[in-house]
Design a protein around this motif. Structure first.
Motif, short mmCIF file in Angstrom:
data_model
loop_
_atom_site.label_atom_id
_atom_site.label_comp_id
_atom_site.label_asym_id
_atom_site.label_seq_id
_atom_site.Cartn_x
_atom_site.Cartn_y
_atom_site.Cartn_z
N PRO A 6 12.27 5.00 10.75
CA PRO A 6 10.90 4.42 10.63
C PRO A 6 10.61 4.87 8.87
CG PRO A 6 10.81 6.44 11.84
CD PRO A 6 12.03 6.00 11.88
N GLN A 7 9.98 4.29 8.30
CA GLN A 7 9.72 4.46 6.78
C GLN A 7 10.91 4.43 6.07
OE1 GLN A 7 6.41 4.55 5.69
NE2 GLN A 7 5.85 4.48 7.89
N ALA A 8 11.77 3.32 6.13
CA ALA A 8 13.14 3.29 5.51
C ALA A 8 13.03 3.33 4.13
CB ALA A 8 13.82 1.75 6.01
N ALA A 9 11.89 2.97 3.45
CA ALA A 9 11.77 2.96 1.92
C ALA A 9 11.80 4.24 1.59
CB ALA A 9 10.81 2.08 1.34
N PHE A 10 10.94 5.29 2.29
CA PHE A 10 11.02 6.45 2.03
C PHE A 10 12.14 7.29 2.18
CE2 PHE A 10 6.19 5.99 2.37
CZ PHE A 10 5.70 6.68 1.33
N PHE A 11 12.81 6.72 3.10
CA PHE A 11 14.35 7.26 3.47
C PHE A 11 15.16 7.04 2.45
CE2 PHE A 11 18.66 7.14 5.21
CZ PHE A 11 18.75 8.30 5.75
N LEU A 12 15.10 5.82 1.93
CA LEU A 12 16.16 5.58 0.70
C LEU A 12 15.71 6.42 -0.62
CD1 LEU A 12 16.39 1.59 1.15
CD2 LEU A 12 18.12 3.25 1.42
N VAL A 13 14.42 6.55 -0.75
CA VAL A 13 14.22 7.26 -2.02
C VAL A 13 14.60 8.65 -1.77
CG1 VAL A 13 12.21 8.17 -3.18
CG2 VAL A 13 12.08 5.76 -2.63
N ALA A 14 14.35 9.18 -0.56
CA ALA A 14 14.78 10.61 -0.38
C ALA A 14 16.50 10.62 -0.63
CB ALA A 14 14.38 11.14 1.10
N VAL A 15 17.11 9.70 -0.02
CA VAL A 15 18.45 9.71 -0.30
C VAL A 15 19.11 9.62 -1.55
CG1 VAL A 15 20.63 8.14 0.11
CG2 VAL A 15 19.14 8.43 2.15
N MET A 16 18.06 9.09 -2.60
CA MET A 16 18.68 9.07 -3.89
C MET A 16 18.42 10.70 -4.39
SD MET A 16 20.10 6.29 -4.82
CE MET A 16 19.79 6.39 -6.57
N ILE A 17 17.28 11.08 -4.07
CA ILE A 17 16.97 12.58 -4.63
C ILE A 17 18.07 13.58 -4.14
CG2 ILE A 17 15.19 14.43 -4.45
CD1 ILE A 17 13.25 12.12 -4.30
N PRO A 58 0.87 -1.25 0.13
CA PRO A 58 0.03 0.00 0.02
C PRO A 58 0.90 1.19 -0.05
CG PRO A 58 -0.39 -1.18 2.09
CD PRO A 58 0.66 -2.04 1.17
N SER A 59 1.86 1.15 0.73
CA SER A 59 2.95 2.57 0.79
C SER A 59 3.59 2.80 -0.49
CB SER A 59 3.74 2.12 1.70
OG SER A 59 4.84 1.31 1.64
N ALA A 60 3.54 1.72 -1.59
CA ALA A 60 4.28 1.80 -2.70
C ALA A 60 3.71 2.98 -3.65
CB ALA A 60 4.17 0.61 -3.66
N VAL A 61 2.57 3.14 -3.67
CA VAL A 61 1.89 4.51 -4.42
C VAL A 61 2.65 5.85 -3.85
CG1 VAL A 61 -0.15 5.95 -5.03
CG2 VAL A 61 -0.21 3.08 -4.67
N GLY A 62 2.63 5.98 -2.58
CA GLY A 62 3.61 7.21 -2.15
C GLY A 62 4.79 7.07 -2.57
N LEU A 63 5.48 6.15 -2.32
CA LEU A 63 6.67 5.90 -3.05
C LEU A 63 7.16 6.05 -4.14
CD1 LEU A 63 8.08 2.70 -0.95
CD2 LEU A 63 8.88 5.24 -0.77
N LEU A 64 6.20 5.65 -5.18
CA LEU A 64 6.44 5.93 -6.56
C LEU A 64 6.05 7.27 -7.14
CD1 LEU A 64 6.99 4.11 -9.06
CD2 LEU A 64 4.51 3.68 -9.29
N VAL A 65 5.20 8.00 -6.32
CA VAL A 65 5.09 9.48 -6.58
C VAL A 65 6.49 10.26 -6.15
CG1 VAL A 65 3.81 11.52 -5.86
CG2 VAL A 65 2.47 9.39 -6.63
N LEU A 66 6.82 9.87 -5.03
CA LEU A 66 8.10 10.63 -4.73
C LEU A 66 9.07 10.25 -5.51
CD1 LEU A 66 9.50 12.19 -2.55
CD2 LEU A 66 9.79 10.20 -1.11
N ALA A 67 9.35 9.09 -5.82
CA ALA A 67 10.57 8.58 -6.80
C ALA A 67 10.25 9.27 -8.09
CB ALA A 67 10.39 7.01 -6.90
#
Length: 172
Positions: free
Chosen positions: A140-151, A81-90
């Motif tokens: 918390p929210q490690a996947a969001f953190f990894l996406v933010a790191v890449m950005i 379910p969190s992948a939608v937000g991750l995809l938008v951020l990514a």
């Protein structure tokens, strides 16, 4: 980080990385073929600016397409379910990756590999430091953190490349 977070992050990176070449429309090859023959900084700046503008314009269109497809992709490809937000951020990767390719091709074409290596090293060190910090201090929210790191790392590398190559890369 668990295997689920890493798998989600790598899939996101793969999906978004497929869109970056589309944002370039193959025009980055122009740098290697035609721009190398230019000697006047003003003309080089103008052509680079046009290429950057066009790729950013296409990137914005691709971002909206990816946002429109976020729910179907998030549900079917990632099954989270969190992948939608991750995809938008990514989707912010698209213009950053396109700029990264333009800048790398510019530095390679003009024989300034040491300057590009400095920008790429800065990107990698920022990524390494942020990810190492997250490993030692779990977030918390490690996947969001990894996406933010890449950005953040791509943004840092692009800004550094712009500063290093300011004479030619500054907007015309």
């Amino acid at each position: 980080f668990g295997t689920e977070v890493y798998g989600t992050w790598s899939q996101l990176l793969a999906v978004v990385s497929l869109a970056a070449p589309a944002a370039l429309l193959g025009l980055n090859i122009m740098i290697k073929r035609f721009l190398v023959t230019e000697k006047e900084a003003r003309l080089i700046r103008r052509k680079i600016s046009a290429l950057v503008f066009l790729s950013l314009l296409v990137s914005v269109v691709l971002i909206f397409v990816l946002i429109g497809l976020a729910h179907p992709l998030g549900g079917s490809l990632f099954k989270l379910p969190s992948a939608v937000g991750l995809l938008v951020l990514a989707s912010a990767f698209i213009p950053l990756l396109a700029l990264n390719v333009i800048y790398s091709d510019f530095f390679i074409a003009f024989g300034q590999l040491k300057k590009w290596a400095a920008a790429a090293l800065a990107r990698d060190l920022v990524e390494l430091a942020l990810i190492a910090g997250a490993v030692f201090w779990p977030v918390p929210q490690a996947a969001f953190f990894l996406v933010a790191v890449m950005i953040i790392s791509l943004l840092a590398a692009n800004v550094l490349a712009l500063v290093i190559g300011w004479r030619y890369l500054a907007p015309a």
